[in-house]
Design a protein around this motif. Structure first.
Motif, PDB file in Angstrom:
ATOM      1  N   ILE A 267     -45.911  32.088  41.223  1.00 29.06           N
ATOM      2  CA  ILE A 267     -46.116  33.362  40.119  1.00 29.06           C
ATOM      3  C   ILE A 267     -47.358  33.965  40.268  1.00 29.06           C
ATOM      4  O   ILE A 267     -47.748  34.763  39.776  1.00 29.06           O
ATOM      5  CB  ILE A 267     -46.387  32.681  38.930  1.00 29.06           C
ATOM      6  CG1 ILE A 267     -44.854  31.856  37.905  1.00 29.06           C
ATOM      7  CG2 ILE A 267     -47.021  34.189  36.828  1.00 29.06           C
ATOM      8  CD1 ILE A 267     -45.100  30.774  37.260  1.00 29.06           C
ATOM      9  N   TYR A 268     -48.830  33.263  40.753  1.00 28.62           N
ATOM     10  CA  TYR A 268     -49.765  33.829  40.989  1.00 28.62           C
ATOM     11  C   TYR A 268     -49.623  34.993  42.172  1.00 28.62           C
ATOM     12  O   TYR A 268     -50.523  36.139  42.025  1.00 28.62           O
ATOM     13  CB  TYR A 268     -50.959  33.317  41.025  1.00 28.62           C
ATOM     14  CG  TYR A 268     -52.464  33.152  41.478  1.00 28.62           C
ATOM     15  CD1 TYR A 268     -53.251  34.298  40.756  1.00 28.62           C
ATOM     16  CD2 TYR A 268     -52.643  33.273  42.857  1.00 28.62           C
ATOM     17  CE1 TYR A 268     -54.411  35.239  41.006  1.00 28.62           C
ATOM     18  CE2 TYR A 268     -53.448  34.582  42.988  1.00 28.62           C
ATOM     19  CZ  TYR A 268     -55.131  34.194  42.265  1.00 28.62           C
ATOM     20  OH  TYR A 268     -55.502  35.321  42.537  1.00 28.62           O
ATOM     21  N   ALA A 269     -48.871  34.454  43.433  1.00 29.12           N
ATOM     22  CA  ALA A 269     -48.725  34.910  44.552  1.00 29.12           C
ATOM     23  C   ALA A 269     -48.125  35.836  44.200  1.00 29.12           C
ATOM     24  O   ALA A 269     -48.476  37.055  44.713  1.00 29.12           O
ATOM     25  CB  ALA A 269     -48.389  34.216  45.415  1.00 29.12           C
TER      26      ALA A 269
ATOM     27  N   GLY B 191     -41.797  40.909  35.951  1.00 28.33           N
ATOM     28  CA  GLY B 191     -41.387  40.635  36.947  1.00 28.33           C
ATOM     29  C   GLY B 191     -40.668  39.782  37.785  1.00 28.33           C
ATOM     30  O   GLY B 191     -40.791  39.090  37.863  1.00 28.33           O
ATOM     31  N   ALA B 192     -42.288  38.766  37.621  1.00 28.95           N
ATOM     32  CA  ALA B 192     -42.641  37.355  37.674  1.00 28.95           C
ATOM     33  C   ALA B 192     -42.323  36.884  37.194  1.00 28.95           C
ATOM     34  O   ALA B 192     -41.418  36.001  37.896  1.00 28.95           O
ATOM     35  CB  ALA B 192     -44.617  37.530  38.122  1.00 28.95           C
ATOM     36  N   ALA B 193     -43.027  36.458  35.856  1.00 28.62           N
ATOM     37  CA  ALA B 193     -41.894  36.014  35.201  1.00 28.62           C
ATOM     38  C   ALA B 193     -40.685  35.727  35.081  1.00 28.62           C
ATOM     39  O   ALA B 193     -39.955  34.519  35.353  1.00 28.62           O
ATOM     40  CB  ALA B 193     -42.400  36.214  33.202  1.00 28.62           C
ATOM     41  N   ILE B 194     -39.567  36.966  35.001  1.00 28.06           N
ATOM     42  CA  ILE B 194     -38.629  37.368  35.672  1.00 28.06           C
ATOM     43  C   ILE B 194     -37.399  36.397  36.702  1.00 28.06           C
ATOM     44  O   ILE B 194     -36.947  35.193  36.719  1.00 28.06           O
ATOM     45  CB  ILE B 194     -37.778  38.396  35.733  1.00 28.06           C
ATOM     46  CG1 ILE B 194     -37.813  38.710  33.845  1.00 28.06           C
ATOM     47  CG2 ILE B 194     -36.117  38.170  36.288  1.00 28.06           C
ATOM     48  CD1 ILE B 194     -37.746  40.383  34.208  1.00 28.06           C
ATOM     49  N   GLY B 195     -38.829  36.496  38.179  1.00 29.19           N
ATOM     50  CA  GLY B 195     -38.257  35.890  39.162  1.00 29.19           C
ATOM     51  C   GLY B 195     -38.011  34.272  39.223  1.00 29.19           C
ATOM     52  O   GLY B 195     -37.438  33.632  39.588  1.00 29.19           O
TER      53      GLY B 195
END
Length: 314
Positions: free
Chosen positions: A51-53, A195-199
């Motif tokens: 998530i951070y990346a 986008g990060a949370a969905i991924g």
């Protein structure tokens, strides 16, 4: 710009999780079952790094080097490091000491203030007078808000897909609010978080193949807190401050309820337990999917209320 940010953060998170998951399994970096936990088999804990990346790459690509992006990158680096450290202790069946974690969380929560992303003041709702906070009070209010959200989302991360799904609802809400107010920089940050949370959710929904761990939950809480501050700093009215409070209503409500229960029962506020909302839903007979879906609905109602409030107040 928004589409690029969302796609990049989604792609980095989604495609980096399989190799991170394999690495976590090989090295024993997993969350092991216990009497308090719901899962019955060890689950990898490296989701927070992905998530951070994803947010880091998307931020640098879309926003570049700005005070807002730097505050997220630096504060996020601290929280991801501490979170992975904490998760490593969990993998060994140990509890990370409370006070070092609190101190490091507090330090990370102060970083936005250093980049002038802060709660500047508030308008009296009765007399409509604007009160500017002194520097120390501005620092205190900003740090407390960020520190609270860091922990609130971490507390919410108790069943598969809950924290990541609620983060999607909250970040979309903050994105819409930023667009309506013409705040493009805040909107870009919010859609990157989305986008990060969905991924991540695609790997984390029941049955979860990976957990975000403290690293992911604290970073997402931090990012949402920074988005909320940056999005309301130019509209410091009492009504405008309600918009992020409603957008983040579920984690705020859940944490408030749990803290009051712990306080009244004489338990330590930092002691993990099974008194969260999702625990009660499971005890009432709901499945994990049903409990998560119900809490998504509650989060969506809070989110819709914040958008309606913004529309009504202009």
């Amino acid at each position: 710009m928004y589409l690029l940010g969302a796609v990049v953060s989604f792609a980095v998170v989604y495609w980096s999780i399989p190799p991170l998951r394999e690495f976590a399994i090989r090295t024993g970096f997993v969350d092991r079952p216990s009497a308090r936990k719901i899962h019955s088999a060890p689950i990898p804990l490296m989701g927070g790094a992905a998530i951070y990346a994803g947010c880091l790459v998307a931020l640098l690509l879309v926003a570049g080097i700005t005070p807002l992006s730097l505050s997220v990158v630096l504060g996020g680096a601290v929280l991801t490091f501490v979170g992975l450290w904490d998760d490593a202790w969990k993998a060994k069946g140990k509890e990370f000491p409370v006070w070092p974690r609190v101190i490091l969380y507090g330090g990370a929560a102060s970083i936005p203030f250093l980049f002038h992303i802060n709660i500047v003041g508030i308008t009296d709702p009765i007399y409509q007078e604007y009160y500017i906070f002194s520097p120390w009070l501005s620092w205190l209010m900003t740090t407390l808000w960020v520190f609270a959200l860091i922990n609130m989302l971490n507390f919410l991360d108790g069943i598969d897909g809950l924290a990541s799904g609620v983060s999607i609802v909250s970040s979309i809400t903050l994105f819409i609010a930023a667009i309506m107010q013409g705040n493009t920089e805040t909107a870009a940050l919010a859609i990157i978080a989305t986008g990060a949370a969905i991924g991540f959710l695609l790997h984390n929904f029941y049955p979860a193949r990976i957990f975000m761990g403290d690293a992911g939950a604290t970073f997402l809480g931090y990012m949402l807190a920074v988005i909320a501050i940056h999005g309301t700093s130019k509209r410091a009215t009492a009504i405008s401050l309600l918009i992020p409070l409603l957008a983040l209503g579920l984690p705020i409500l859940d944490t408030t309820y749990v803290m009051l229960r712990r306080l009244l029962s004489g338990k330590g506020l930092h002691r993990a337990d099974n008194m969260h909302t999702h625990h009660f839903l499971l005890r009432w007979g709901l499945t994990q999917v049903q409990a998560v879906s119900f809490l998504y609905l509650v989060a969506a109602i809070f989110a819709l209320s914040s958008i309606i409030l913004l529309l009504v107040t202009g």
